[in-house]
Scaffold this active site. Sequence first.
Site, short mmCIF file in Angstrom:
data_model
loop_
_atom_site.label_atom_id
_atom_site.label_comp_id
_atom_site.label_asym_id
_atom_site.label_seq_id
_atom_site.Cartn_x
_atom_site.Cartn_y
_atom_site.Cartn_z
N ASP A 116 0.80 -1.22 0.00
CA ASP A 116 0.00 0.00 0.00
C ASP A 116 0.84 1.28 0.00
O ASP A 116 1.89 1.35 0.63
CB ASP A 116 -0.90 -0.03 1.25
CG ASP A 116 -1.98 1.03 1.22
OD1 ASP A 116 -2.54 1.28 0.14
OD2 ASP A 116 -2.29 1.58 2.29
N HIS B 262 -6.91 10.55 5.97
CA HIS B 262 -6.03 9.57 6.59
C HIS B 262 -5.81 9.90 8.07
O HIS B 262 -5.76 11.06 8.47
CB HIS B 262 -4.67 9.53 5.90
CG HIS B 262 -4.70 8.87 4.56
ND1 HIS B 262 -4.44 9.54 3.40
CD2 HIS B 262 -4.96 7.59 4.21
CE1 HIS B 262 -4.52 8.71 2.38
NE2 HIS B 262 -4.84 7.52 2.84
N GLY C 122 -8.61 6.27 4.20
CA GLY C 122 -8.94 7.07 5.36
C GLY C 122 -10.28 6.69 5.98
O GLY C 122 -10.98 7.54 6.54
N SER D 101 -11.06 4.94 8.63
CA SER D 101 -11.20 4.85 10.09
C SER D 101 -12.02 5.99 10.66
O SER D 101 -12.68 5.83 11.69
CB SER D 101 -9.81 4.84 10.75
OG SER D 101 -9.10 3.67 10.43
N THR E 144 -5.92 3.22 11.01
CA THR E 144 -5.92 3.88 12.31
C THR E 144 -6.87 3.24 13.30
O THR E 144 -6.58 3.18 14.51
CB THR E 144 -6.25 5.37 12.13
OG1 THR E 144 -5.26 5.97 11.27
CG2 THR E 144 -6.25 6.11 13.46
#
Length: 279
Positions: free
Chosen positions: A84, A178, A207, A209, A231
Amino acid sequence: MPLTTTADLVTRAAAARRAVAAFNIITLEHVEAVVEGAESLGSPVVLQVSENAVAFRRGDVRPLARAALAVAEQAAVPVALHLDHVRDDTLLKQAADAGFSSVMYDASHLPYGENLAATRAAVGWAHGEGLWIEAELGEIGGKRGAHAPGVRTDPDEARTFVADSGVDALAVAVGSTHAMTSRTAVLDHALLARLARAVDVPLVLHGSSGVPDGELTAAVVGGITKVNVGTALNLALTDAIRVHLAEHPHAVDSRAYLGAGREAMTRTAARIIRVLSPP
């Protein structure tokens, strides 16, 4: 179960109008938690190793990749391995030999023309190695913020970028950011609908989370087929370790607090996977 490919999981998810969860892993505990969470629901999952995680592991992708492969090969559900947010071409070209079936090549920080040129070159190499490749257009949690003018992905530009680069999937900027530690992001679902009509490759949400469950479910209905999460796992791990050490101030055996963290990450992974399979 034999290791599968990201391409296969994303294709199956798109056909079922669902999204496959792709979790960023840093430690063996992350790997075990994600797979256990997926197994608890009988759902496939993608294990992702980011360029930042490789840097943390002293610049060598192989130890974490091999650990993930070992767990994946024993899993009771299909598991794929994805590299990633790669910007380093040297790391990119280690992907196939390290066991990855796919890679996200990230040149989104460059001006459009340079992003396109770099991505097209990466696609040419990756396809020659049999790798599925994802790219990014727009700024997902960019320097000016997720809601500032000009940072979100333009549908017309996305159509041209996909056609000219040859990418297999596109990460789009639709309001997520993110590394969010609060689940307060509001997605631009109208823009997502336009993007889904504009391009003929799977769309990816980074992003995630910071995106509430309802927003995630709506994003899947709107065309998102791969959802990246990092996260949220780290929050679960850290919070569980803090609680354990507060309750056991003299603890020194890392298995106890890492075990608590692993269990918390398992619950988090299972919750997110469940959200991505709307009825």
